[in-house]
Structure formats: C-alpha cells, structure tokens
Design a protein around this motif. Structure first.
Motif, PDB file in Angstrom:
ATOM      1  N   GLU A   8      11.731  -5.264   8.271  1.00 33.09           N
ATOM      2  CA  GLU A   8      13.306  -4.386   7.046  1.00 33.09           C
ATOM      3  C   GLU A   8      12.381  -3.137   7.054  1.00 33.09           C
ATOM      4  O   GLU A   8      12.632  -2.208   6.909  1.00 33.09           O
ATOM      5  CB  GLU A   8      12.270  -5.370   5.589  1.00 33.09           C
ATOM      6  CG  GLU A   8      11.008  -5.576   4.889  1.00 33.09           C
ATOM      7  CD  GLU A   8       9.922  -4.911   5.576  1.00 33.09           C
ATOM      8  OE1 GLU A   8       9.487  -6.608   6.013  1.00 33.09           O
ATOM      9  OE2 GLU A   8       9.027  -3.946   4.867  1.00 33.09           O
ATOM     10  N   HIS A   9      10.158  -2.602   7.638  1.00 37.48           N
ATOM     11  CA  HIS A   9      10.224  -1.498   7.470  1.00 37.48           C
ATOM     12  C   HIS A   9       9.693  -1.377   8.887  1.00 37.48           C
ATOM     13  O   HIS A   9       9.032  -2.707   9.518  1.00 37.48           O
ATOM     14  CB  HIS A   9       9.379  -0.978   6.104  1.00 37.48           C
ATOM     15  CG  HIS A   9       8.144  -1.418   6.404  1.00 37.48           C
ATOM     16  ND1 HIS A   9       7.912  -2.536   6.160  1.00 37.48           N
ATOM     17  CD2 HIS A   9       7.056  -0.626   6.160  1.00 37.48           C
ATOM     18  CE1 HIS A   9       5.997  -2.922   6.085  1.00 37.48           C
ATOM     19  NE2 HIS A   9       6.116  -1.938   5.738  1.00 37.48           N
ATOM     20  N   GLN A  10       9.112  -0.139   9.263  1.00 38.53           N
ATOM     21  CA  GLN A  10       8.566  -0.209  11.231  1.00 38.53           C
ATOM     22  C   GLN A  10       7.695  -0.519  11.102  1.00 38.53           C
ATOM     23  O   GLN A  10       6.053   1.039  10.552  1.00 38.53           O
ATOM     24  CB  GLN A  10       9.246   1.292  11.501  1.00 38.53           C
ATOM     25  CG  GLN A  10       9.598   1.428  12.831  1.00 38.53           C
ATOM     26  CD  GLN A  10       9.905   2.536  12.895  1.00 38.53           C
ATOM     27  OE1 GLN A  10       8.770   3.431  14.175  1.00 38.53           O
ATOM     28  NE2 GLN A  10      11.661   3.005  13.073  1.00 38.53           N
ATOM     29  N   VAL A  11       7.144  -1.894  11.254  1.00 39.31           N
ATOM     30  CA  VAL A  11       5.459  -2.226  10.990  1.00 39.31           C
ATOM     31  C   VAL A  11       5.390  -2.121  12.993  1.00 39.31           C
ATOM     32  O   VAL A  11       3.483  -2.104  12.088  1.00 39.31           O
ATOM     33  CB  VAL A  11       5.203  -2.701  10.129  1.00 39.31           C
ATOM     34  CG1 VAL A  11       5.916  -2.602   8.764  1.00 39.31           C
ATOM     35  CG2 VAL A  11       6.092  -4.346  10.890  1.00 39.31           C
ATOM     36  N   PHE A  12       5.982  -2.697  13.510  1.00 37.96           N
ATOM     37  CA  PHE A  12       5.206  -2.534  14.624  1.00 37.96           C
ATOM     38  C   PHE A  12       4.553  -2.228  16.012  1.00 37.96           C
ATOM     39  O   PHE A  12       5.172  -2.046  17.357  1.00 37.96           O
ATOM     40  CB  PHE A  12       6.219  -4.337  15.350  1.00 37.96           C
ATOM     41  CG  PHE A  12       5.868  -5.612  14.535  1.00 37.96           C
ATOM     42  CD1 PHE A  12       4.580  -6.137  14.587  1.00 37.96           C
ATOM     43  CD2 PHE A  12       6.797  -6.193  13.542  1.00 37.96           C
ATOM     44  CE1 PHE A  12       4.551  -7.083  13.843  1.00 37.96           C
ATOM     45  CE2 PHE A  12       6.299  -7.284  13.088  1.00 37.96           C
ATOM     46  CZ  PHE A  12       5.169  -8.168  13.315  1.00 37.96           C
TER      47      PHE A  12
ATOM     48  N   PRO B 234       0.653  -1.398   0.157  1.00 36.28           N
ATOM     49  CA  PRO B 234      -0.484   0.338   0.151  1.00 36.28           C
ATOM     50  C   PRO B 234       0.755   1.435  -0.318  1.00 36.28           C
ATOM     51  O   PRO B 234       0.226   2.730  -0.920  1.00 36.28           O
ATOM     52  CB  PRO B 234      -0.758  -0.471   1.861  1.00 36.28           C
ATOM     53  CG  PRO B 234      -0.460  -1.177   2.090  1.00 36.28           C
ATOM     54  CD  PRO B 234       1.004  -2.062   1.468  1.00 36.28           C
ATOM     55  N   HIS B 235       1.999   1.572   0.614  1.00 33.22           N
ATOM     56  CA  HIS B 235       2.742   2.148   0.557  1.00 33.22           C
ATOM     57  C   HIS B 235       3.525   3.140  -0.918  1.00 33.22           C
ATOM     58  O   HIS B 235       3.782   3.876  -0.686  1.00 33.22           O
ATOM     59  CB  HIS B 235       4.282   2.282   1.356  1.00 33.22           C
ATOM     60  CG  HIS B 235       4.009   1.949   2.592  1.00 33.22           C
ATOM     61  ND1 HIS B 235       3.436   2.563   4.177  1.00 33.22           N
ATOM     62  CD2 HIS B 235       4.647   0.653   3.599  1.00 33.22           C
ATOM     63  CE1 HIS B 235       3.366   2.194   4.665  1.00 33.22           C
ATOM     64  NE2 HIS B 235       3.568   0.517   4.739  1.00 33.22           N
ATOM     65  N   THR B 236       2.972   1.900  -1.752  1.00 37.56           N
ATOM     66  CA  THR B 236       3.869   2.739  -3.386  1.00 37.56           C
ATOM     67  C   THR B 236       2.910   1.826  -4.421  1.00 37.56           C
ATOM     68  O   THR B 236       3.299   2.383  -5.245  1.00 37.56           O
ATOM     69  CB  THR B 236       5.091   1.620  -3.645  1.00 37.56           C
ATOM     70  OG1 THR B 236       5.560  -0.128  -3.351  1.00 37.56           O
ATOM     71  CG2 THR B 236       6.453   1.897  -2.462  1.00 37.56           C
TER      72      THR B 236
ATOM     73  N   PRO C  69       1.320   4.277  10.547  1.00 42.43           N
ATOM     74  CA  PRO C  69      -0.201   4.182  10.415  1.00 42.43           C
ATOM     75  C   PRO C  69      -0.449   2.891  11.014  1.00 42.43           C
ATOM     76  O   PRO C  69      -1.611   2.079   9.859  1.00 42.43           O
ATOM     77  CB  PRO C  69      -0.099   4.363   8.411  1.00 42.43           C
ATOM     78  CG  PRO C  69       1.472   3.868   8.326  1.00 42.43           C
ATOM     79  CD  PRO C  69       2.037   3.955   9.368  1.00 42.43           C
ATOM     80  N   HIS C  70       0.438   1.678  10.885  1.00 39.67           N
ATOM     81  CA  HIS C  70      -0.024   0.125  11.457  1.00 39.67           C
ATOM     82  C   HIS C  70      -0.348   0.161  12.485  1.00 39.67           C
ATOM     83  O   HIS C  70      -0.121  -0.575  12.987  1.00 39.67           O
ATOM     84  CB  HIS C  70       1.335  -0.752  11.051  1.00 39.67           C
ATOM     85  CG  HIS C  70       2.351  -0.283   9.634  1.00 39.67           C
ATOM     86  ND1 HIS C  70       2.581   1.309  10.272  1.00 39.67           N
ATOM     87  CD2 HIS C  70       2.613  -0.583   8.831  1.00 39.67           C
ATOM     88  CE1 HIS C  70       3.728   0.293   8.554  1.00 39.67           C
ATOM     89  NE2 HIS C  70       4.080   0.472   7.746  1.00 39.67           N
ATOM     90  N   VAL C  71      -1.706   1.081  12.319  1.00 45.55           N
ATOM     91  CA  VAL C  71      -2.871   0.046  13.843  1.00 45.55           C
ATOM     92  C   VAL C  71      -3.120  -0.750  14.438  1.00 45.55           C
ATOM     93  O   VAL C  71      -3.356  -1.859  14.878  1.00 45.55           O
ATOM     94  CB  VAL C  71      -3.719   1.579  13.822  1.00 45.55           C
ATOM     95  CG1 VAL C  71      -3.111   2.399  14.173  1.00 45.55           C
ATOM     96  CG2 VAL C  71      -4.531   1.666  12.724  1.00 45.55           C
TER      97      VAL C  71
ATOM     98  N   VAL D  86       2.190  -8.236   7.325  1.00 42.04           N
ATOM     99  CA  VAL D  86       1.647  -7.166   8.068  1.00 42.04           C
ATOM    100  C   VAL D  86       0.373  -5.821   7.054  1.00 42.04           C
ATOM    101  O   VAL D  86      -0.367  -5.600   7.343  1.00 42.04           O
ATOM    102  CB  VAL D  86       3.043  -6.484   8.253  1.00 42.04           C
ATOM    103  CG1 VAL D  86       3.337  -7.431   9.794  1.00 42.04           C
ATOM    104  CG2 VAL D  86       4.015  -5.947   7.324  1.00 42.04           C
ATOM    105  N   ASP D  87       1.145  -5.808   6.203  1.00 41.41           N
ATOM    106  CA  ASP D  87       0.768  -4.859   5.239  1.00 41.41           C
ATOM    107  C   ASP D  87      -0.673  -5.455   4.399  1.00 41.41           C
ATOM    108  O   ASP D  87      -1.600  -4.436   3.548  1.00 41.41           O
ATOM    109  CB  ASP D  87       1.393  -3.706   4.301  1.00 41.41           C
ATOM    110  CG  ASP D  87       2.089  -2.997   5.101  1.00 41.41           C
ATOM    111  OD1 ASP D  87       1.790  -2.492   6.208  1.00 41.41           O
ATOM    112  OD2 ASP D  87       2.928  -2.389   4.911  1.00 41.41           O
ATOM    113  N   SER D  88      -0.275  -6.658   4.101  1.00 33.75           N
ATOM    114  CA  SER D  88      -1.658  -7.559   3.086  1.00 33.75           C
ATOM    115  C   SER D  88      -1.787  -9.119   3.413  1.00 33.75           C
ATOM    116  O   SER D  88      -1.178  -9.300   4.581  1.00 33.75           O
ATOM    117  CB  SER D  88      -1.192  -7.355   2.063  1.00 33.75           C
ATOM    118  OG  SER D  88      -2.041  -7.523   1.052  1.00 33.75           O
TER     119      SER D  88
END
Ligand code: ZN
Length: 279
Positions: free
Chosen positions: A174-178, A32-34, A108-110, A250-252
């Motif tokens: 790998e990216h800040q999600v947690f 979703p970021h890109t 945004p990773h609520v 995490v994003d999908s």
C-alpha cells in the motif's frame, strides 16, 4: 532517553538492556509518517539526553517537536551512514546508477534489510557507551550478541525466500516500503497503492486502474498492507483483482505479547506471510 518508533525502541533496548531508561514515543500500530505528538511527548523530549530516530525523513514530526520542546537532547539519526535508496518513481524497479546524484525524497525504510539494523547497532552501542561509560562493556556484549541474531535472521530470510520462484518475487504494497528488502532478497516492487513517499497521499482513479491492470497481467497473488494503515482501498483492489490481502508489520510492531512484538519476530512474521502468499 527517547526512541521514536517501537522498532527503534526494540533495537535500542536489545543493546541497553536494564542499564537504560527508555521512553518510546509512538505506541505499537501508530503510523510514523503521520504521527502528531502530544504536549506529553514534548515534555518527554525536553527531559531526554538522547533521541534515537530512524531519520531520512521518516519522522516528519521530530524536528518541529525538538524546536518546540527545547531541552538539550542530542538527536541520533540511526540511518546516517547507510546508503539511502531513492523512492522508485514508477512500478518497475529502477536500475541502480552508481555514483549518481540523488534527487527527490529518499526511502527511509532501511530496517527491512537486517544488514542495515546491524549498522544501527554500532551507532547505538557507541552512543550508549559515551553516555554511560561504566556500562560500555555490557552494551558491547549485548550488541555483539544481537548482531549474531541479525546475521542468523538474514540467513534464514535468504533460505525462506529461495522457496519462492524468482518470477513470483513481486511485491505490491500500500505504500512503498520494501526497497531495501527487495534489493537484498531479489524481489521487485511491482506496484504501490499510495503515491508519494508517505502514507498520507491518495491515488487517482487512473492510478488505481493502472495498478489493477499490473496485478492482473502479472498474475500477482497478494497485496501486502501494513498494520498501521486503514486497508479499505487495498481491500477494494484485492476484490477487483482476486489478489489476497495480507497484513504485515513494516512501520511498527504488534502490541506486546503479539505475533510481531520485536524486530526479529516482525521480520520472521513478514517473511513467513510473504513466502506463504507468493510461493
Ligand atoms: Zn512507511
């Protein structure tokens, strides 16, 4: 109506059931970021009455898409009303400052804290009920049943995490999600490969060296990589340090029928993988 990511779509569908006609813009596995919308996405948005989004800057494509598409869609940012956490600047957990003015981009990773998804369900239930009052009772019953599942998920995660010694509750991703997950369940985000707030930035050689040093000195056993990102850099760091590479969602979500094709399954899958890697 439209949902942006498969995770948002799954939660909306839990509450709307058969009574709603829902299109999800991103396919499973898309970042979703890109994400770059197609002309077909613009047409879907132009026809929609409501668009459910995470908000908080996750879907950078959405506002330009809405302007381009026209139409009368009402955008519902599900994260509105949830206290946002700032992205952590360094590798160490930032101390929480009560009541301080928020600076810089927020995380945004609520949804990685199920309590925040419980907040989403109230917004979705209310929005669907306003749109289709004839089915409001059904939406309320669906939302209540789903909230009970989210509460059970939260309790299950707490029980699972208890099997990881507190000093090993260190997450390198790998990216800040947690941020929200770590805050809820007592983890520390010990390091992150990609700098900045999205998956688009690349780290310098110095940043990579510093992260590898952190992994070695803290004895960190695993690097968690999301399903939406090419793991080439994470693989190199894992090889350099001897840490395991563990893929998470995490994003999908996964493809339908896969191991993480709903929000509830995604969370259970991730927690099992984290517990197995760290305990
Ligand atoms: Zn993300």
């Amino acid at each position: 109506m439209v949902a942006t990511t498969p995770i948002v779509g799954d939660v909306v569908r839990e509450i709307g059931g058969e009574a709603i006609d829902l299109v999800v813009l991103l396919q499973p596995g898309m970042d979703p970021h890109t994400f770059e919308p197609s002309p077909q996405d613009a047409a879907r948005v132009a026809r929609a009455a409501v668009i459910f989004a995470v908000g908080a800057g996750l879907e950078a494509f959405l506002d330009p898409l809405l302007r381009q598409a026209g139409g009368r869609a009402r955008k519902v940012d599900l994260t509105e009303g949830i206290p946002l956490r700032p992205f952590e600047a360094g590798v160490e957990e930032v101390e929480e400052e009560e009541g301080h003015e928020a600076h810089g981009p927020m995380d945004p990773h609520v949804w990685l804290d199920p309590q925040n998804v419980i907040t989403w369900t109230f917004t979705i239930e209310r929005t669907l009920g306003e749109l289709d009052p004839g089915h409001a009772d059904r939406f309320r019953r669906n939302a209540e049943a789903y909230r009970a599942e989210l509460k059970a998920l939260d309790e299950w995660i707490q029980a699972q995490v208890a099997s990881i010694p507190p000093e090993r509750r260190l997450l390198v991703t790998e990216h800040q999600v947690f941020g929200y997950f770590a805050h809820r369940y007592g983890f520390t985000q010990a390091g992150v490969i990609l700098p900045g707030v999205t998956t688009a930035a690349q780290p310098s050689a110095q940043e990579i060296a510093r992260l590898e040093e952190t992994i070695r000195t803290k004895g960190i056993r695993a690097i968690f990589v999301s399903s939406t990102v090419d793991p080439v850099l994470a693989r190199r760091i894992a090889e350099d340090t001897g840490a395991r590479l563990v893929r998470l969602y995490v994003d999908s979500l996964s493809e339908p029928g896969g191991e993480a094709d709903s929000y509830l399954k995604m969370m259970r899958y991730n927690v099992q993988a984290i517990v197995e890697a760290l305990r």
